[in-house]
Motif scaffolding. Structure first.
Motif, PDB file in Angstrom:
ATOM      1  N   PRO A 283      55.601 -23.682 -30.508  1.00  0.00           N
ATOM      2  CA  PRO A 283      56.942 -24.237 -30.681  1.00  0.00           C
ATOM      3  C   PRO A 283      57.396 -24.720 -29.441  1.00  0.00           C
ATOM      4  CG  PRO A 283      56.896 -22.072 -31.333  1.00  0.00           C
ATOM      5  CD  PRO A 283      55.517 -22.324 -31.206  1.00  0.00           C
ATOM      6  N   THR A 284      58.496 -25.393 -28.910  1.00  0.00           N
ATOM      7  CA  THR A 284      59.118 -25.576 -27.851  1.00  0.00           C
ATOM      8  C   THR A 284      60.057 -24.336 -27.888  1.00  0.00           C
ATOM      9  OG1 THR A 284      60.765 -26.902 -28.669  1.00  0.00           O
ATOM     10  CG2 THR A 284      58.694 -27.901 -27.845  1.00  0.00           C
ATOM     11  N   GLY A 285      60.618 -24.136 -26.236  1.00  0.00           N
ATOM     12  CA  GLY A 285      61.625 -23.303 -26.105  1.00  0.00           C
ATOM     13  C   GLY A 285      61.143 -21.806 -26.000  1.00  0.00           C
ATOM     14  N   LEU A 286      59.889 -21.426 -26.305  1.00  0.00           N
ATOM     15  CA  LEU A 286      59.408 -20.037 -26.064  1.00  0.00           C
ATOM     16  C   LEU A 286      59.782 -19.744 -24.535  1.00  0.00           C
ATOM     17  CD1 LEU A 286      55.964 -19.907 -27.790  1.00  0.00           C
ATOM     18  CD2 LEU A 286      58.306 -19.581 -28.656  1.00  0.00           C
ATOM     19  N   ASP A 287      59.962 -18.308 -24.340  1.00  0.00           N
ATOM     20  CA  ASP A 287      60.028 -17.540 -23.264  1.00  0.00           C
ATOM     21  C   ASP A 287      58.753 -16.905 -22.913  1.00  0.00           C
ATOM     22  OD1 ASP A 287      62.792 -18.070 -22.661  1.00  0.00           O
ATOM     23  OD2 ASP A 287      62.990 -16.534 -24.291  1.00  0.00           O
ATOM     24  N   GLY A 288      57.724 -16.538 -23.820  1.00  0.00           N
ATOM     25  CA  GLY A 288      56.617 -16.043 -23.435  1.00  0.00           C
ATOM     26  C   GLY A 288      55.331 -17.060 -23.339  1.00  0.00           C
ATOM     27  N   ARG A 289      54.159 -16.691 -22.855  1.00  0.00           N
ATOM     28  CA  ARG A 289      53.177 -17.539 -22.580  1.00  0.00           C
ATOM     29  C   ARG A 289      51.727 -16.584 -22.993  1.00  0.00           C
ATOM     30  NH1 ARG A 289      50.879 -17.168 -17.273  1.00  0.00           N
ATOM     31  NH2 ARG A 289      51.803 -15.641 -15.971  1.00  0.00           N
ATOM     32  N   SER A 290      51.079 -17.420 -23.442  1.00  0.00           N
ATOM     33  CA  SER A 290      49.673 -16.824 -24.191  1.00  0.00           C
ATOM     34  C   SER A 290      48.898 -16.200 -22.844  1.00  0.00           C
ATOM     35  CB  SER A 290      48.872 -18.175 -24.798  1.00  0.00           C
ATOM     36  OG  SER A 290      47.614 -17.410 -24.986  1.00  0.00           O
ATOM     37  N   PHE A 291      48.498 -15.079 -23.462  1.00  0.00           N
ATOM     38  CA  PHE A 291      47.616 -14.411 -22.398  1.00  0.00           C
ATOM     39  C   PHE A 291      46.134 -14.437 -22.953  1.00  0.00           C
ATOM     40  CE2 PHE A 291      49.851 -11.007 -24.811  1.00  0.00           C
ATOM     41  CZ  PHE A 291      48.740 -10.371 -25.383  1.00  0.00           C
ATOM     42  N   LEU A 292      45.820 -15.127 -24.175  1.00  0.00           N
ATOM     43  CA  LEU A 292      44.617 -15.216 -24.529  1.00  0.00           C
ATOM     44  C   LEU A 292      43.321 -15.464 -23.771  1.00  0.00           C
ATOM     45  CD1 LEU A 292      42.797 -15.485 -27.282  1.00  0.00           C
ATOM     46  CD2 LEU A 292      43.008 -18.198 -27.058  1.00  0.00           C
ATOM     47  N   PRO A 293      43.499 -15.999 -22.545  1.00  0.00           N
ATOM     48  CA  PRO A 293      42.267 -16.520 -21.575  1.00  0.00           C
ATOM     49  C   PRO A 293      42.012 -15.089 -21.023  1.00  0.00           C
ATOM     50  CG  PRO A 293      44.038 -17.899 -21.009  1.00  0.00           C
ATOM     51  CD  PRO A 293      44.509 -17.349 -22.123  1.00  0.00           C
ATOM     52  N   LEU A 294      43.085 -14.298 -20.784  1.00  0.00           N
ATOM     53  CA  LEU A 294      42.475 -12.702 -20.432  1.00  0.00           C
ATOM     54  C   LEU A 294      41.604 -11.773 -21.409  1.00  0.00           C
ATOM     55  CD1 LEU A 294      45.934 -11.269 -19.167  1.00  0.00           C
ATOM     56  CD2 LEU A 294      44.101 -11.857 -17.748  1.00  0.00           C
ATOM     57  N   MET A 295      41.746 -12.274 -22.461  1.00  0.00           N
ATOM     58  CA  MET A 295      41.066 -11.634 -23.554  1.00  0.00           C
ATOM     59  C   MET A 295      39.529 -12.226 -23.823  1.00  0.00           C
ATOM     60  SD  MET A 295      43.503 -10.429 -26.322  1.00  0.00           S
ATOM     61  CE  MET A 295      44.283 -11.957 -26.877  1.00  0.00           C
ATOM     62  N   GLN A 296      39.435 -13.465 -23.282  1.00  0.00           N
ATOM     63  CA  GLN A 296      38.250 -14.260 -23.469  1.00  0.00           C
ATOM     64  C   GLN A 296      37.682 -14.399 -22.004  1.00  0.00           C
ATOM     65  OE1 GLN A 296      39.709 -17.606 -25.728  1.00  0.00           O
ATOM     66  NE2 GLN A 296      39.061 -16.432 -27.673  1.00  0.00           N
ATOM     67  N   GLY A 297      38.113 -14.087 -21.099  1.00  0.00           N
ATOM     68  CA  GLY A 297      37.472 -14.246 -19.579  1.00  0.00           C
ATOM     69  C   GLY A 297      37.542 -15.458 -19.032  1.00  0.00           C
ATOM     70  N   GLY A 298      38.716 -16.164 -19.449  1.00  0.00           N
ATOM     71  CA  GLY A 298      38.951 -17.437 -19.065  1.00  0.00           C
ATOM     72  C   GLY A 298      39.895 -17.217 -17.925  1.00  0.00           C
ATOM     73  N   SER A 299      40.427 -18.532 -17.170  1.00  0.00           N
ATOM     74  CA  SER A 299      41.272 -18.578 -16.146  1.00  0.00           C
ATOM     75  C   SER A 299      42.856 -18.169 -16.613  1.00  0.00           C
ATOM     76  CB  SER A 299      41.310 -19.851 -15.099  1.00  0.00           C
ATOM     77  OG  SER A 299      42.188 -20.104 -14.277  1.00  0.00           O
ATOM     78  N   TYR A 300      43.389 -17.419 -15.829  1.00  0.00           N
ATOM     79  CA  TYR A 300      44.878 -17.030 -16.172  1.00  0.00           C
ATOM     80  C   TYR A 300      45.646 -16.882 -14.846  1.00  0.00           C
ATOM     81  CZ  TYR A 300      48.623 -14.078 -18.269  1.00  0.00           C
ATOM     82  OH  TYR A 300      49.925 -13.797 -18.624  1.00  0.00           O
ATOM     83  N   GLU A 301      46.897 -17.411 -14.809  1.00  0.00           N
ATOM     84  CA  GLU A 301      47.718 -17.005 -13.791  1.00  0.00           C
ATOM     85  C   GLU A 301      48.813 -16.021 -14.207  1.00  0.00           C
ATOM     86  OE1 GLU A 301      51.395 -19.420 -11.455  1.00  0.00           O
ATOM     87  OE2 GLU A 301      50.277 -20.247 -12.944  1.00  0.00           O
ATOM     88  N   LYS A 302      48.398 -14.974 -13.519  1.00  0.00           N
ATOM     89  CA  LYS A 302      49.079 -13.438 -13.940  1.00  0.00           C
ATOM     90  C   LYS A 302      50.470 -13.600 -13.826  1.00  0.00           C
ATOM     91  CE  LYS A 302      44.915 -10.649 -13.470  1.00  0.00           C
ATOM     92  NZ  LYS A 302      44.403  -9.615 -12.992  1.00  0.00           N
ATOM     93  N   ARG A 303      51.357 -12.892 -14.295  1.00  0.00           N
ATOM     94  CA  ARG A 303      52.731 -12.736 -14.182  1.00  0.00           C
ATOM     95  C   ARG A 303      53.085 -11.899 -12.925  1.00  0.00           C
ATOM     96  NH1 ARG A 303      56.812 -13.448 -17.684  1.00  0.00           N
ATOM     97  NH2 ARG A 303      56.342 -13.880 -20.272  1.00  0.00           N
ATOM     98  N   SER A 304      54.088 -12.257 -12.127  1.00  0.00           N
ATOM     99  CA  SER A 304      54.545 -11.692 -10.795  1.00  0.00           C
ATOM    100  C   SER A 304      55.656 -10.642 -11.257  1.00  0.00           C
ATOM    101  CB  SER A 304      54.615 -12.570  -9.789  1.00  0.00           C
ATOM    102  OG  SER A 304      55.937 -13.182 -10.192  1.00  0.00           O
ATOM    103  N   HIS A 305      56.298 -10.864 -12.745  1.00  0.00           N
ATOM    104  CA  HIS A 305      57.449 -10.200 -12.910  1.00  0.00           C
ATOM    105  C   HIS A 305      57.476 -10.166 -14.498  1.00  0.00           C
ATOM    106  CE1 HIS A 305      58.973 -14.199 -12.270  1.00  0.00           C
ATOM    107  NE2 HIS A 305      59.919 -14.067 -12.797  1.00  0.00           N
ATOM    108  N   ILE A 306      58.457  -9.517 -15.159  1.00  0.00           N
ATOM    109  CA  ILE A 306      58.877  -9.557 -16.174  1.00  0.00           C
ATOM    110  C   ILE A 306      60.265  -9.609 -16.439  1.00  0.00           C
ATOM    111  CG2 ILE A 306      56.782  -8.903 -17.650  1.00  0.00           C
ATOM    112  CD1 ILE A 306      57.929  -5.960 -17.615  1.00  0.00           C
ATOM    113  N   HIS A 307      60.933  -9.796 -17.705  1.00  0.00           N
ATOM    114  CA  HIS A 307      62.422  -9.871 -17.809  1.00  0.00           C
ATOM    115  C   HIS A 307      62.663  -8.694 -18.757  1.00  0.00           C
ATOM    116  CE1 HIS A 307      66.591 -11.282 -18.271  1.00  0.00           C
ATOM    117  NE2 HIS A 307      66.190 -10.887 -19.385  1.00  0.00           N
ATOM    118  N   LEU A 308      63.752  -7.718 -18.260  1.00  0.00           N
ATOM    119  CA  LEU A 308      64.155  -6.648 -19.283  1.00  0.00           C
ATOM    120  C   LEU A 308      65.597  -6.906 -19.595  1.00  0.00           C
ATOM    121  CD1 LEU A 308      62.360  -3.733 -17.452  1.00  0.00           C
ATOM    122  CD2 LEU A 308      61.307  -5.107 -19.363  1.00  0.00           C
TER     123      LEU A 308
END
Length: 315
Positions: A283-308
């Protein structure tokens, strides 16, 4: 993808656990089932919630949005609600052909408004063993080819800790976190906390065993997590690491198993990851993004920060 080819999803979530498990380095805490699950799956060491409170954190899990962007900025039983028009994970999965179940605890809506969350089947609450019994019965009796999503909510290890149904650990053997004073009262509470955690571990083990015995294990994404840190000073209700650092362990088909993932992640990322995993559009408007590539050995741009974020925890 044919309906029967879609993986099932079973998400086990408990209250107020943080990372207080043996597999996360807590000494003298016996959690063999979760430790083995972590060894065989993927254990995330740098995974955080969006808020150190039950409802706001859980709202981020089921919407992929920050509390300020989904409306659930405070506790549901005190009147906070998800904004109209925002679909939850059960609703999105139902739209994608899943049959959705809630077993045990949820804290994203008042009990009278639980249908707002979109579950097609809603079970009763209870102690960890009651919830596990219901899940085990469901797995043993299920004969449908329709994929299922089951949210399995354990109340434990929420306070009060001094409940007679749980056997505390020996206070003399517990490991006191560095943010708490090493005094008898703290040791006693940690001992009681760990008794509740061991109860959760035992019931998780029963559920995992049943998944294997019933043949669902090979085609089920199994997730274990919690909402925020333990209910101790400088933990739950604070933005210190003990308040927002949370456990996440995952195992499922087509994932790289038997490893530890150290990338910085937020629980707002879990919904898009699940949807990505099953091949559904996001769906549109999400704040999160998929980290599936991390679990499948793919390319993933890592987060530099998170929001609390943190709002007042009481009335």
């Amino acid at each position: 993808m044919e309906a029967q080819a879609k993986p099932n999803i079973l998400l086990m979530i408990c209250h107020d656990l943080g990372r207080h498990l043996g597999c996360y380095g807590i000494e003298n805490l016996n959690t063999p089932n979760l430790d083995e699950f972590a060894d065989r799956g993927i254990r995330f060491t740098n995974y955080f919630c969006t808020a150190p409170q039950c409802s706001p954190s859980r709202g981020s899990i089921i919407t992929g949005r920050l509390p300020r962007n989904n409306g659930l900025m405070g506790l549901a039983h005190l009147g906070w609600t998800l904004d109209d028009g925002i679909k939850t994970l059960p609703q999105l999965l139902s739209d994608y052909g899943y049959e959705t179940y809630l077993f045990g605890v949820q804290h994203e809506a008042r009990t009278k408004n639980v249908k707002r969350l979109g579950y097609q089947h809603i079970g009763e609450q209870g102690k960890a063993w009651d919830v596990a019994d219901a899940v085990i019965g469901f797995l043993k009796e299920r004969d449908s080819h329709q994929p299922f999503y089951a949210s399995v909510g354990f109340f434990e290890p929420h306070r009060p800790y001094d409940q007679l149904e749980y056997t505390p650990d020996d206070p003399d053997t517990v490991s006191v976190p560095p943010y708490l004073p090493d005094v008898p009262g703290v040791r006693q509470e940690i001992a009681q906390l760990q008794g509740m955690i061991r109860a959760v571990d035992h019931e998780v083990g029963r559920v995992l065993t049943t998944l294997k015995e019933t043949g669902f294990w090979e085609n089920t994404l199994v997730i274990f997590t919690t909402d925020h840190g333990v209910a101790m000073p400088r933990a739950k209700g604070t933005l210190y690491d003990p308040g927002v650092g949370t456990a996440l362990i995952m195992h499922g088909p087509h994932l790289d198993h038997c490893r530890v993932e150290n990338s910085l992640l937020s629980n707002v990322d879990l919904l898009p990851t699940i949807m990505d995993y099953i091949g559904a559009s996001l769906p549109t408007g999400l704040d999160g993004r998929s980290f599936l590539p991390l679990m499948q050995g793919g390319s993933y741009e890592k987060r530099s920060h998170i929001h609390l974020e943190m709002t007042w925890h009481d009335r």
